[in-house]
Design a protein around this motif. Sequence first.
Motif, PDB file in Angstrom:
ATOM      1  N   LYS A   4       0.834  -1.208   0.000  1.00  0.00           N
ATOM      2  CA  LYS A   4       0.000   0.000   0.000  1.00  0.00           C
ATOM      3  C   LYS A   4       0.863   1.250   0.000  1.00  0.00           C
ATOM      4  O   LYS A   4       0.586   2.215  -0.719  1.00  0.00           O
ATOM      5  N   SER A   5       1.916   1.249   0.803  1.00  0.00           N
ATOM      6  CA  SER A   5       2.794   2.411   0.891  1.00  0.00           C
ATOM      7  C   SER A   5       3.526   2.656  -0.410  1.00  0.00           C
ATOM      8  O   SER A   5       3.685   3.802  -0.839  1.00  0.00           O
ATOM      9  N   SER A   6       3.978   1.603  -1.056  1.00  0.00           N
ATOM     10  CA  SER A   6       4.692   1.790  -2.325  1.00  0.00           C
ATOM     11  C   SER A   6       3.735   2.309  -3.403  1.00  0.00           C
ATOM     12  O   SER A   6       4.132   3.134  -4.235  1.00  0.00           O
ATOM     13  N   GLY A   7       2.493   1.874  -3.393  1.00  0.00           N
ATOM     14  CA  GLY A   7       1.519   2.400  -4.343  1.00  0.00           C
ATOM     15  C   GLY A   7       1.227   3.868  -4.093  1.00  0.00           C
ATOM     16  O   GLY A   7       1.132   4.671  -5.027  1.00  0.00           O
ATOM     17  N   ALA A   8       1.114   4.255  -2.830  1.00  0.00           N
ATOM     18  CA  ALA A   8       0.878   5.662  -2.500  1.00  0.00           C
ATOM     19  C   ALA A   8       2.083   6.514  -2.873  1.00  0.00           C
ATOM     20  O   ALA A   8       1.937   7.621  -3.397  1.00  0.00           O
ATOM     21  N   ALA A   9       3.280   6.014  -2.642  1.00  0.00           N
ATOM     22  CA  ALA A   9       4.491   6.758  -3.003  1.00  0.00           C
ATOM     23  C   ALA A   9       4.586   6.936  -4.512  1.00  0.00           C
ATOM     24  O   ALA A   9       4.966   8.012  -4.995  1.00  0.00           O
ATOM     25  N   ALA A  10       4.239   5.919  -5.268  1.00  0.00           N
ATOM     26  CA  ALA A  10       4.261   6.040  -6.727  1.00  0.00           C
ATOM     27  C   ALA A  10       3.291   7.116  -7.197  1.00  0.00           C
ATOM     28  O   ALA A  10       3.600   7.903  -8.108  1.00  0.00           O
ATOM     29  N   VAL A  66       2.318   9.769  -5.457  1.00  0.00           N
ATOM     30  CA  VAL A  66       2.892  11.064  -5.087  1.00  0.00           C
ATOM     31  C   VAL A  66       3.936  11.492  -6.104  1.00  0.00           C
ATOM     32  O   VAL A  66       3.964  12.638  -6.547  1.00  0.00           O
ATOM     33  N   PHE A  67       4.810  10.577  -6.512  1.00  0.00           N
ATOM     34  CA  PHE A  67       5.835  10.917  -7.494  1.00  0.00           C
ATOM     35  C   PHE A  67       5.219  11.238  -8.853  1.00  0.00           C
ATOM     36  O   PHE A  67       5.731  12.083  -9.589  1.00  0.00           O
ATOM     37  N   ASP A  68       4.114  10.589  -9.188  1.00  0.00           N
ATOM     38  CA  ASP A  68       3.407  10.948 -10.429  1.00  0.00           C
ATOM     39  C   ASP A  68       2.905  12.385 -10.375  1.00  0.00           C
ATOM     40  O   ASP A  68       2.996  13.121 -11.355  1.00  0.00           O
ATOM     41  N   GLU A 121       5.898  14.809 -10.744  1.00  0.00           N
ATOM     42  CA  GLU A 121       6.505  14.852 -12.071  1.00  0.00           C
ATOM     43  C   GLU A 121       5.553  15.291 -13.177  1.00  0.00           C
ATOM     44  O   GLU A 121       5.976  15.464 -14.309  1.00  0.00           O
ATOM     45  N   ARG A 122       4.283  15.496 -12.867  1.00  0.00           N
ATOM     46  CA  ARG A 122       3.341  15.844 -13.926  1.00  0.00           C
ATOM     47  C   ARG A 122       3.588  17.254 -14.440  1.00  0.00           C
ATOM     48  O   ARG A 122       4.076  18.121 -13.742  1.00  0.00           O
ATOM     49  N   ARG A 123       3.244  17.477 -15.674  1.00  0.00           N
ATOM     50  CA  ARG A 123       3.391  18.785 -16.305  1.00  0.00           C
ATOM     51  C   ARG A 123       2.038  19.485 -16.295  1.00  0.00           C
ATOM     52  O   ARG A 123       1.021  18.878 -16.621  1.00  0.00           O
ATOM     53  N   PRO A 124       2.006  20.774 -15.941  1.00  0.00           N
ATOM     54  CA  PRO A 124       0.731  21.486 -15.950  1.00  0.00           C
ATOM     55  C   PRO A 124       0.212  21.663 -17.371  1.00  0.00           C
ATOM     56  O   PRO A 124       0.986  21.767 -18.323  1.00  0.00           O
TER      57      PRO A 124
END
Length: 100
Positions: A30-36, A38-40, A43-46
């Motif tokens: 669950k934590s690794s999915g939540a961290a992924a 957050v990083f998405d 890194e997203r572009r507006p």
Amino acid sequence: HTVLLAFMLYQGQLQEYAQNLLNSFTSLLKSSGAAAKVFDYIERRPRYRRPDKGGGGRGGGEPAAPWKLGHGAGGGGESTENGDACGLVELRDVFFCYPS
């Protein structure tokens, strides 16, 4: 009878340890999915960027939004000649709720 009782006691301890191990593994997934996620978000572009005001900012020269503020809405916003919107937005009594 004592052998059977000892076996059942040890089996209960082993079951508890296995359950703790599997619960920890589930929490890790669950934590690794939540961290992924957050990083998405990081890194997203507006979709729209604020125009660069000459201060070396992060703006790319594109309009801040595809609409103009301050025309007939009574919001007090201003719009420049090229359609760039500027003004203040105030949020009152806004609450956020996250599932637990």
